[in-house]
Design a protein around this motif. Structure first.
Motif, PDB file in Angstrom:
ATOM      1  N   CYS A  27       0.871  -1.177   0.000  1.00  0.00           N
ATOM      2  CA  CYS A  27       0.000   0.000   0.000  1.00  0.00           C
ATOM      3  C   CYS A  27       0.908   1.227   0.000  1.00  0.00           C
ATOM      4  CB  CYS A  27      -0.893  -0.015   1.250  1.00  0.00           C
ATOM      5  SG  CYS A  27       0.020   0.001   2.827  1.00  0.00           S
ATOM      6  N   ASP A  28       0.321   2.393   0.175  1.00  0.00           N
ATOM      7  CA  ASP A  28       1.109   3.612   0.349  1.00  0.00           C
ATOM      8  C   ASP A  28       1.624   3.619   1.777  1.00  0.00           C
ATOM      9  OD1 ASP A  28       0.679   4.560  -2.230  1.00  0.00           O
ATOM     10  OD2 ASP A  28      -1.155   5.615  -1.653  1.00  0.00           O
ATOM     11  N   SER A  44       9.907  -0.999  -0.742  1.00  0.00           N
ATOM     12  CA  SER A  44       9.735  -0.802  -2.182  1.00  0.00           C
ATOM     13  C   SER A  44       9.865  -2.127  -2.934  1.00  0.00           C
ATOM     14  CB  SER A  44      10.769   0.203  -2.685  1.00  0.00           C
ATOM     15  OG  SER A  44      10.782   0.229  -4.092  1.00  0.00           O
ATOM     16  N   ARG A  49       4.461   1.504  -2.097  1.00  0.00           N
ATOM     17  CA  ARG A  49       4.788   2.819  -2.634  1.00  0.00           C
ATOM     18  C   ARG A  49       5.198   3.665  -1.434  1.00  0.00           C
ATOM     19  NH1 ARG A  49       0.579   0.699  -4.382  1.00  0.00           N
ATOM     20  NH2 ARG A  49      -0.848   1.895  -3.049  1.00  0.00           N
ATOM     21  N   THR A  51       6.817   6.827   0.706  1.00  0.00           N
ATOM     22  CA  THR A  51       7.257   8.192   0.918  1.00  0.00           C
ATOM     23  C   THR A  51       8.226   8.102   2.091  1.00  0.00           C
ATOM     24  OG1 THR A  51       5.153   9.099   0.157  1.00  0.00           O
ATOM     25  CG2 THR A  51       6.569  10.547   1.476  1.00  0.00           C
ATOM     26  N   THR A  74       9.170   3.767  -7.031  1.00  0.00           N
ATOM     27  CA  THR A  74       8.203   3.612  -5.938  1.00  0.00           C
ATOM     28  C   THR A  74       8.683   4.189  -4.602  1.00  0.00           C
ATOM     29  OG1 THR A  74       9.063   1.387  -5.567  1.00  0.00           O
ATOM     30  CG2 THR A  74       7.077   1.588  -6.946  1.00  0.00           C
ATOM     31  N   THR A  76       9.696   7.920  -2.856  1.00  0.00           N
ATOM     32  CA  THR A  76       9.787   9.370  -2.961  1.00  0.00           C
ATOM     33  C   THR A  76      10.462   9.903  -1.700  1.00  0.00           C
ATOM     34  OG1 THR A  76       7.707   9.392  -4.197  1.00  0.00           O
ATOM     35  CG2 THR A  76       8.474  11.505  -3.290  1.00  0.00           C
ATOM     36  N   THR A  89      -0.842  13.776   4.255  1.00  0.00           N
ATOM     37  CA  THR A  89      -1.364  12.764   3.331  1.00  0.00           C
ATOM     38  C   THR A  89      -1.738  11.538   4.148  1.00  0.00           C
ATOM     39  OG1 THR A  89       0.160  13.559   1.619  1.00  0.00           O
ATOM     40  CG2 THR A  89      -0.800  11.405   1.256  1.00  0.00           C
ATOM     41  N   TYR A  91      -2.037   7.413   4.695  1.00  0.00           N
ATOM     42  CA  TYR A  91      -1.268   6.218   4.338  1.00  0.00           C
ATOM     43  C   TYR A  91      -1.930   4.968   4.898  1.00  0.00           C
ATOM     44  CZ  TYR A  91       2.417   9.489   3.102  1.00  0.00           C
ATOM     45  OH  TYR A  91       3.130  10.500   2.514  1.00  0.00           O
TER      46      TYR A  91
END
Length: 187
Positions: A27-28, A44, A49, A51, A74, A76, A89, A91
């Protein structure tokens, strides 16, 4: 699967991140206090994905260099001061391993509240943080350490998939007590 951590001279992913990946579907994910990216690379490679945030510009530059060299789309890397407690954001998974003990104690409650707010329903928080107890006084001069039961109390209403306050060893060999929590937000 290639060992990117070894290839780029990083420590292996934190054992609790590895364990969490056995239950959490890709997931994120937010890797808070990512340093040079040992957990971000691992996540990753398992389809997350990522951050990856840290307040250290050099650590973020190192991770960005690895991402660029390896062609990873994937991850950032972002410069972020955790003290802000404003992730911004949502997650499915937020990992914060051996990070809280380096922040200003007056900001910890806000950081934990922001992590919880920014976790999607059914999502996960993973925290590993040093403790200071009468039985095991913390041998290192961290700005922040947890007391007995403090971390689990901060996650009332969440499903605690894992919680312990066991002895552990830092990567530098120092032995101390850690609170380890893997919690799932109610759906």
């Amino acid at each position: 699967m290639e060992d990117l951590n070894g290839r780029y001279g990083l420590n292996q992913a934190h054992s609790e991140v590895v364990n969490a990946c056995r239950i959490i579907e890709p997931c994120d994910v937010l890797d808070m206090g990512c340093s040079s990216g040992r957990n971000a690379l691992y996540l990753s490679q398992r389809g997350f994905r990522v951050t990856a945030v840290d307040a250290n510009p050099q650590a973020i530059a190192t991770l960005q260099s690895i991402v660029d060299q390896a062609g990873i789309s994937t991850i950032t890397p972002q410069l972020y001061d955790i003290h802000q407690a404003d992730i911004g954001t949502d997650y499915g998974f937020i990992a914060c391993t051996v990070t809280l003990m380096f922040i200003d104690p007056s900001r910890v409650d806000a950081v934990l509240a922001d992590m919880q707010q920014r976790t999607l329903p059914g999502g996960y928080n993973l925290i590993v943080c040093a403790m200071d107890t009468a039985e095991y006084p913390c041998p290192m001069n961290f700005p922040f350490v947890l007391g007995l039961g403090e971390l689990s109390a901060a996650y009332k209403g969440w499903e605690l998939l894992k919680y312990n306050e066991d002895l552990g060893t830092m990567h530098n060999g120092a032995q101390l007590q850690f609170a380890t929590l893997l919690a799932r937000k109610p759906g």
